[in-house]
Design a protein around this motif. Structure first.
Motif, PDB file in Angstrom:
ATOM      1  N   MET A 128       0.843  -1.204   0.100  1.00 30.26           N
ATOM      2  CA  MET A 128       0.054   0.023  -0.006  1.00 30.26           C
ATOM      3  C   MET A 128       1.046   1.324  -0.178  1.00 30.26           C
ATOM      4  SD  MET A 128      -2.774   1.084   2.875  1.00 30.26           S
ATOM      5  CE  MET A 128      -3.866   0.065   2.552  1.00 30.26           C
ATOM      6  N   ALA A 129       0.541   1.959  -0.960  1.00 29.81           N
ATOM      7  CA  ALA A 129       1.261   3.314  -1.040  1.00 29.81           C
ATOM      8  C   ALA A 129       1.161   4.351   0.300  1.00 29.81           C
ATOM      9  CB  ALA A 129       1.026   4.319  -2.203  1.00 29.81           C
ATOM     10  N   ILE A 130       2.019   5.016   0.625  1.00 29.56           N
ATOM     11  CA  ILE A 130       1.933   6.003   1.544  1.00 29.56           C
ATOM     12  C   ILE A 130       2.298   7.393   1.211  1.00 29.56           C
ATOM     13  CG2 ILE A 130       2.450   6.774   3.959  1.00 29.56           C
ATOM     14  CD1 ILE A 130       3.111   3.670   4.567  1.00 29.56           C
ATOM     15  N   GLY A 131       1.142   8.129   0.843  1.00 25.44           N
ATOM     16  CA  GLY A 131       1.486   9.574   0.429  1.00 25.44           C
ATOM     17  C   GLY A 131       1.127  10.581   1.476  1.00 25.44           C
ATOM     18  N   LYS A 132       1.394  11.769   1.357  1.00 25.71           N
ATOM     19  CA  LYS A 132       1.186  12.954   2.382  1.00 25.71           C
ATOM     20  C   LYS A 132       0.134  13.843   2.281  1.00 25.71           C
ATOM     21  CE  LYS A 132       6.176  13.112   2.440  1.00 25.71           C
ATOM     22  NZ  LYS A 132       7.567  13.961   2.773  1.00 25.71           N
ATOM     23  N   SER A 133      -1.033  13.406   1.477  1.00 28.46           N
ATOM     24  CA  SER A 133      -2.394  13.904   1.184  1.00 28.46           C
ATOM     25  C   SER A 133      -2.997  14.192   2.606  1.00 28.46           C
ATOM     26  CB  SER A 133      -3.299  13.452   0.062  1.00 28.46           C
ATOM     27  OG  SER A 133      -3.542  12.312   0.613  1.00 28.46           O
ATOM     28  N   GLY A 134      -2.866  13.220   3.510  1.00 24.55           N
ATOM     29  CA  GLY A 134      -3.821  13.271   4.707  1.00 24.55           C
ATOM     30  C   GLY A 134      -5.114  12.273   4.483  1.00 24.55           C
ATOM     31  N   ARG A 135      -5.111  11.601   3.371  1.00 27.01           N
ATOM     32  CA  ARG A 135      -6.203  10.785   3.122  1.00 27.01           C
ATOM     33  C   ARG A 135      -5.913   9.275   3.463  1.00 27.01           C
ATOM     34  NH1 ARG A 135      -9.785  12.578  -1.704  1.00 27.01           N
ATOM     35  NH2 ARG A 135      -9.725  14.773  -1.474  1.00 27.01           N
TER      36      ARG A 135
END
Length: 53
Positions: A1-8
């Protein structure tokens, strides 16, 4: 699972479970976001320090 910085947070669950979850949370007067944050902090109290109010 990707971990982004969007807060979603995006998860895939059974649509019937999702519907019942939304209904149950709404009965408690909460939004899904409020419920998720509350449960996350209950399980991981150290997260309270970084929560944005």
């Amino acid at each position: 699972m990707a971990i982004g910085k969007s807060g979603r947070v995006v998860i895939e669950i059974d649509p019937k479970l999702k519907e019942q979850l939304h209904l149950s949370i709404k009965k408690k007067g909460l939004s899904l976001k409020e419920w998720f944050e509350k449960k996350a902090i209950e399980d991981f109290p150290e997260l309270k320090e970084i929560r944005k109010d």
